[in-house]
Design an enzyme around this catalytic site. Structure first.
Site, PDB file in Angstrom:
ATOM      1  N   CYS A 132      13.914   9.951   7.325  1.00 25.69           N
ATOM      2  CA  CYS A 132      13.737   9.533   8.730  1.00 25.69           C
ATOM      3  C   CYS A 132      15.051   9.610   9.492  1.00 25.69           C
ATOM      4  O   CYS A 132      15.065   9.847  10.696  1.00 25.69           O
ATOM      5  CB  CYS A 132      13.160   8.128   8.792  1.00 25.69           C
ATOM      6  SG  CYS A 132      14.175   6.943   7.907  1.00 25.69           S
ATOM      7  N   LYS A 179       0.885  -1.173   0.000  1.00 25.77           N
ATOM      8  CA  LYS A 179       0.000   0.000   0.000  1.00 25.77           C
ATOM      9  C   LYS A 179       0.919   1.217   0.000  1.00 25.77           C
ATOM     10  O   LYS A 179       1.445   1.615   1.032  1.00 25.77           O
ATOM     11  CB  LYS A 179      -0.894  -0.014   1.259  1.00 25.77           C
ATOM     12  CG  LYS A 179      -2.231   0.689   1.099  1.00 25.77           C
ATOM     13  CD  LYS A 179      -2.177   2.185   0.934  1.00 25.77           C
ATOM     14  CE  LYS A 179      -1.893   2.980   2.168  1.00 25.77           C
ATOM     15  NZ  LYS A 179      -1.683   4.419   1.833  1.00 25.77           N
ATOM     16  N   GLU A 214       9.881  16.262  15.074  1.00 28.83           N
ATOM     17  CA  GLU A 214      10.379  15.908  13.745  1.00 28.83           C
ATOM     18  C   GLU A 214       9.794  16.896  12.722  1.00 28.83           C
ATOM     19  O   GLU A 214       8.578  16.935  12.527  1.00 28.83           O
ATOM     20  CB  GLU A 214       9.968  14.484  13.381  1.00 28.83           C
ATOM     21  CG  GLU A 214      10.578  14.030  12.064  1.00 28.83           C
ATOM     22  CD  GLU A 214      10.109  12.643  11.621  1.00 28.83           C
ATOM     23  OE1 GLU A 214       8.912  12.352  11.731  1.00 28.83           O
ATOM     24  OE2 GLU A 214      10.966  11.869  11.147  1.00 28.83           O
ATOM     25  N   GLU A 217       8.668   0.965  11.390  1.00 35.19           N
ATOM     26  CA  GLU A 217       9.854   1.828  11.212  1.00 35.19           C
ATOM     27  C   GLU A 217       9.334   3.259  11.194  1.00 35.19           C
ATOM     28  O   GLU A 217       8.576   3.625  10.297  1.00 35.19           O
ATOM     29  CB  GLU A 217      10.570   1.515   9.892  1.00 35.19           C
ATOM     30  CG  GLU A 217      11.101   0.100   9.774  1.00 35.19           C
ATOM     31  CD  GLU A 217      12.173  -0.237  10.775  1.00 35.19           C
ATOM     32  OE1 GLU A 217      12.700   0.682  11.426  1.00 35.19           O
ATOM     33  OE2 GLU A 217      12.468  -1.431  10.935  1.00 35.19           O
TER      34      GLU A 217
HETATM   35  P1  NAD Z   1       2.398   8.609   7.518  1.00 29.00           P
HETATM   36  O1  NAD Z   1       2.476   7.931   8.828  1.00 29.00           O
HETATM   37  O2  NAD Z   1       1.507   9.776   7.385  1.00 29.00           O
HETATM   38  O3  NAD Z   1       1.922   7.592   6.383  1.00 29.00           O
HETATM   39  C1  NAD Z   1       2.567   6.349   6.190  1.00 29.00           C
HETATM   40  C2  NAD Z   1       1.609   5.395   5.518  1.00 29.00           C
HETATM   41  O4  NAD Z   1       0.513   5.146   6.403  1.00 29.00           O
HETATM   42  C3  NAD Z   1       1.011   5.912   4.211  1.00 29.00           C
HETATM   43  O5  NAD Z   1       0.920   4.846   3.295  1.00 29.00           O
HETATM   44  C4  NAD Z   1      -0.371   6.376   4.635  1.00 29.00           C
HETATM   45  O6  NAD Z   1      -1.320   6.360   3.585  1.00 29.00           O
HETATM   46  C5  NAD Z   1      -0.710   5.363   5.720  1.00 29.00           C
HETATM   47  N1  NAD Z   1      -1.706   5.867   6.682  1.00 29.00           N
HETATM   48  C6  NAD Z   1      -1.931   7.153   7.042  1.00 29.00           C
HETATM   49  N2  NAD Z   1      -2.957   7.217   7.931  1.00 29.00           N
HETATM   50  C7  NAD Z   1      -3.365   5.943   8.141  1.00 29.00           C
HETATM   51  C8  NAD Z   1      -4.373   5.359   8.957  1.00 29.00           C
HETATM   52  N3  NAD Z   1      -5.170   6.098   9.739  1.00 29.00           N
HETATM   53  N4  NAD Z   1      -4.513   4.014   8.928  1.00 29.00           N
HETATM   54  C9  NAD Z   1      -3.734   3.247   8.134  1.00 29.00           C
HETATM   55  N5  NAD Z   1      -2.765   3.743   7.337  1.00 29.00           N
HETATM   56  C10 NAD Z   1      -2.568   5.078   7.340  1.00 29.00           C
HETATM   57  O7  NAD Z   1       3.904   8.941   7.132  1.00 29.00           O
HETATM   58  P2  NAD Z   1       4.453   9.746   5.874  1.00 29.00           P
HETATM   59  O8  NAD Z   1       4.099  11.175   6.086  1.00 29.00           O
HETATM   60  O9  NAD Z   1       4.038   9.063   4.610  1.00 29.00           O
HETATM   61  O10 NAD Z   1       6.033   9.522   6.012  1.00 29.00           O
HETATM   62  C11 NAD Z   1       6.823  10.316   6.811  1.00 29.00           C
HETATM   63  C12 NAD Z   1       7.182   9.611   8.104  1.00 29.00           C
HETATM   64  O11 NAD Z   1       7.794   8.356   7.813  1.00 29.00           O
HETATM   65  C13 NAD Z   1       8.188  10.367   8.927  1.00 29.00           C
HETATM   66  O12 NAD Z   1       7.817  10.361  10.278  1.00 29.00           O
HETATM   67  C14 NAD Z   1       9.479   9.571   8.733  1.00 29.00           C
HETATM   68  O13 NAD Z   1      10.399   9.723   9.766  1.00 29.00           O
HETATM   69  C15 NAD Z   1       8.952   8.184   8.615  1.00 29.00           C
HETATM   70  N6  NAD Z   1       9.922   7.296   7.935  1.00 29.00           N
HETATM   71  C16 NAD Z   1      10.587   6.347   8.673  1.00 29.00           C
HETATM   72  C17 NAD Z   1      11.515   5.507   8.072  1.00 29.00           C
HETATM   73  C18 NAD Z   1      12.262   4.455   8.869  1.00 29.00           C
HETATM   74  O14 NAD Z   1      12.888   3.586   8.257  1.00 29.00           O
HETATM   75  N7  NAD Z   1      12.235   4.489  10.179  1.00 29.00           N
HETATM   76  C19 NAD Z   1      11.768   5.628   6.697  1.00 29.00           C
HETATM   77  C20 NAD Z   1      11.076   6.593   5.972  1.00 29.00           C
HETATM   78  C21 NAD Z   1      10.142   7.422   6.610  1.00 29.00           C
END
Ligand code: NAD
Length: 508
Positions: free
Chosen positions: A303, A192, A401, A268
C-alpha cells in the site's frame, strides 16, 4: 532475526508442515457448516496446497455469538491488564519458536520471497504484538479539569467484538497490526483473512490456545469477501470493523455500518504514493537504492509502494541510470530460494491486472526503460521490475493504484511543481522526499498530503508512529502507535458530584 536456512531446508519445512485449513471458532478448529472450501494456491507453482473452510453467514453468526459470550463473561475483557499482557507475550514466544514454519507458510501461501518472510514479515509481526502487549498495563485514563466540586473520570473500555478484515499482501503483519492493540485493549477479536492467504492467521490461532488466550477471544473465519466479510460488516453484534484493503471495498464497510448498527469503521486503504527527488538530493546512489526498495519491495504489492517517482529534470537521467543498476540486484524467482529478492505475484487474476496496466502504459505513450514482461518460471506468475519514463500526470499509470512492480517516472521543473504533482491524487497514504535543504524539507513535508512523509529515506516509520491515510487512503483511525488502541476502545465519562449539598442547604 535469524540466519537464513537453505532452499532445501525451507523445502523440507514446507513438505512437513501440517497445513491449517479449518476455521477457528470458540477455541476449536471446525469446518464451515456448509462444508464449502476455498482452494489455497501456491502462486509460485500453481499447485493447490490445501482447501480452506469458506465461512458463510451461519458460521459468522456462530463465531460472533461465541466472541460476544467471551466478552460479556469477562474472560479476557475484565482480566487484569497485566495478565492479558502475559498471555500475549506467551503467544509471541510460541510464534518465535514456530518462526520458520510461519515464514514458510507465508511464502507458499502468498508468493513472497522467503528472505522477506524470515527477516521482515515474521519478526515485525512479533515485535508489533509484543509492543502492544507491553502497553496493555501502561495506558491510563484521565481526570477532567472540572473543579473541586466534581470528579470527572474519563475511562477507556474495550469496545466489544472487533472484526478485522485483512488483505493478502502482508497477511501475518496486517493481522498483528490489528490484533495487537485490539487484544491488548480487552476486546474479542475476529479475523477474516483474505481468501488467498489464510494460513498464517490460522497457525497463529492454533498457538493462541497454548498461550492461554480464552476460547472466543481470538477467532479466525476464513472466507470470501462478500460472504464472510459482508456478514461481519452487517452483523448487529459486531461493535467495530478494522479493515485493510482496497478503497472500493473499504467504502462498502461504511455502507454496511450505515445499514446495520452504526458499528465503528476504521479503514486503511490504497495509495499512489509519490517519491519526490529534488536536484539538490545528496548521494544519488543512496537515493536510487531507496527508490528501488520503495517501489519493488514485495513485488510492488504494498500500500505504501512509491509507484510515482517525481524527479527534477537536472538529475533525472543520472538517477534513473542508478535505479536501473540497483534493480539489477533484485533477482526474481522461486520464493523458497533465499537468494531471490522478488517472488511470485499473489494470484493469476492480480498478475493479469498488473500486466494489463503495463500494456496501458505502453498504449498511453510512456516509454519502458526497464522490464515490462512476465517471467516464465515453471507454472508460477512472475513479473519483471518495470520502469516507465515520460509519464504524464494524467495518464492512468500515473493515477491508478497498480499494486505491482511498476514505476512511473514524472519529470518536474521545480519543487512547487513536484508538490503539485505529488498531491494531484485521490490518495494520501505515504510520501518520500529527498533533498539536502533542511528548510525545503520541512516546508515540503508539511505540504505533502499524506499520513506519513519520510525525508531522505523510504519507510513507514516504526511501531511507535501512527500509520494511515489522508484523503481516500484511510478513514477513522490509524494502525500502529498507542493511537491504535483508541480505535478499539470506548471512552466513558464517570461523573461524581462532590459538592457539599448539606452546606448549600444551610446557606440558603
Ligand atoms: P480487497 O479490498 O479486495 O480485500 C480486502 C479484504 O476485504 C479481503 O479480506 C476480502 O476478502 C474482503 N472483501 C472483498 N470484497 C468484500 C465485500 N464485498 N464485502 C466484505 N469484504 C470484502 O483488497 P486486497 O486486494 O486484499 O488488498 C489490496 C489492497 O489493500 C490495496 O488497495 C492496498 O493498497 C490495500 N492495503 C492497504 C494497507 C494500508 O495500511 N493502508 C495495507 C495493505 C494493503
Amino acid at each position: 532475526m535469524s540466519a537464513l536456512l537453505t532452499e532445501s531446508e525451507f523445502e523440507a519445512i514446507a513438505s512437513s508442515i501440517d497445513l491449517p485449513s479449518n476455521a477457528f471458532i470458540n477455541g476449536k478448529f471446525m469446518s464451515a457448516k456448509s462444508g464449502k472450501t476455498i482452494p489455497s494456491v501456491n502462486p509460485a507453482t500453481g499447485d493447490v496446497i490445501t482447501d480452506v473452510a469458506a465461512c458463510q453467514v451461519e458460521d459468522i453468526d456462530f463465531a460472533v455469538g461465541k466472541a460476544r459470550e467471551a466478552f460479556d463473561r469477562g474472560y479476557w475483557s475484565r482480566l487484569h491488564p497485566t495478565e492479558r499482557k502475559h498471555a500475549m507475550i506467551k503467544l509471541v514466544k510460541l510464534m518465535k519458536r514456530h518462526r520458520h514454519e510461519l515464514a514458510v507458510l507465508e511464502s507458499i501461501d502468498s508468493g513472497k520471497p522467503i528472505s522477506d518472510c524470515v527477516e521482515i514479515d515474521v519478526p515485525e509481526s512479533l515485535h508489533c504484538l509484543e509492543w502492544h502487549a507491553e502497553a496493555a498495563d501502561k495506558l491510563y485514563g484521565k481526570i477532567s479539569p472540572s473543579g473541586d466540586d466534581a470528579l470527572g473520570m474519563i475511562v477507556r473500555e474495550p469496545i466489544g467484538v472487533v472484526a478485522c478484515i485483512l488483505p493478502w499482501n502482508f497477511p501475518l503483519m496486517m493481522a498483528a497490526w490489528k490484533l495487537g492493540p485490539a487484544l491488548a485493549s480487552g476486546n474479542s477479536v475476529i479475523i477474516k483473512p483474505a481468501p488467498q492467504t489464510s494460513l498464517t492467521a490460522l497457525k497463529l490461532a492454533e498457538l493462541s490456545i497454548e498461550a492461554g488466550i480464552p476460547p472466543g477471544v481470538l477467532t479466525v473465519v476464513p472466507g470470501d469477501g462478500p460472504e464472510a466479510g459482508g456478514a461481519l460488516g452487517m452483523h448487529p453484534d459486531v461493535n467495530a470493523v478494522s479493515f485493510t484493503g482496497s478503497t472500493v471495498i473499504g467504502r462498502r464497510f461504511l455502507e454496511y455500518s450505515a445499514r446495520s448498527n452504526l458499528k465503528r469503521i476504521v479503514l486503511e486503504l490504497g495509495g499512489k504514493n509519490p517519491c519526490v527527488v529534488l536536484d539538490d538530493a545528496d548521494n544519488l546512489d543512496y537515493v536510487a537504492e531507496h527508490v528501488a526498495q520503495a517501489v519493488f519491495w514485495n513485488m510492488g504489492q504494498n500500500c505504501s509502494s512509491n509507484s510515482r517517482l517525481i524527479v527534477q529534470k537536472g538529475i533525472k537521467n543520472d538517477l534513473l541510470e542508478k535505479v536501473i543498476e540497483k534493480t539489477s540486484d533484485w533477482r526474481t524467482g522461486y520464493p523458497l530460494d533465499p537468494s531471490n529478492k522478488l517472488g511470485a505475484m499473489n494470484t493469476r487474476e492480480h498478475f493479469n491486472k498488473v500486466m494489463n496496466y503495463i500494456n496501458i502504459g505502453k498504449e498511453e505513450g510512456a516509454s519502458i526503460i526497464l522490464g515490462g514482461e512476465s517471467i516464465d518460471i515453471g507454472n508460477g506468475i512472475y513479473i519483471e521490475p518495470t520502469i516507465f519514463d515520460g509519464v504524464g500526470r494524467d495518464m492512468r499509470i500515473s493515477r491508478e493504484e497498480i499494486f505491482g512492480p511498476v514505476l512511473s517516472v514524472i519529470e518536474v521543473d521545480s519543487p512547487s511543481e513536484a508538490i503539485s504533482v505529488a498531491n494531484d491524487t485521490e490518495y494520501g497514504l505515504q510520501a518520500s522526499l529527498f533533498t539536502s535543504n533542511v528548510k525545503q524539507a520541512h516546508r515540503m513535508a508539511r505540504d505533502l498530503q499524506a499520513g506519513t512523509v519520510t525525508v531522505n529515506c523510504f519507510g513507514e516509520g516504526d511501531i511507535s508512529t501512527p500509520f494511515g491515510g489522508y484523503k481516500q487512503s484511510g478513514f477513522g483511525g490509524r494502525d500502529n502507535s498507542l493511537l491504535a488502541h483508541d480505535q478499539y476502545c470506548e471512552t466513558k465519562t464517570i461523573w461524581y458530584d462532590l459538592s457539599d449539598n448539606d452546606q448549600d442547604a444551610d446557606l440558603s
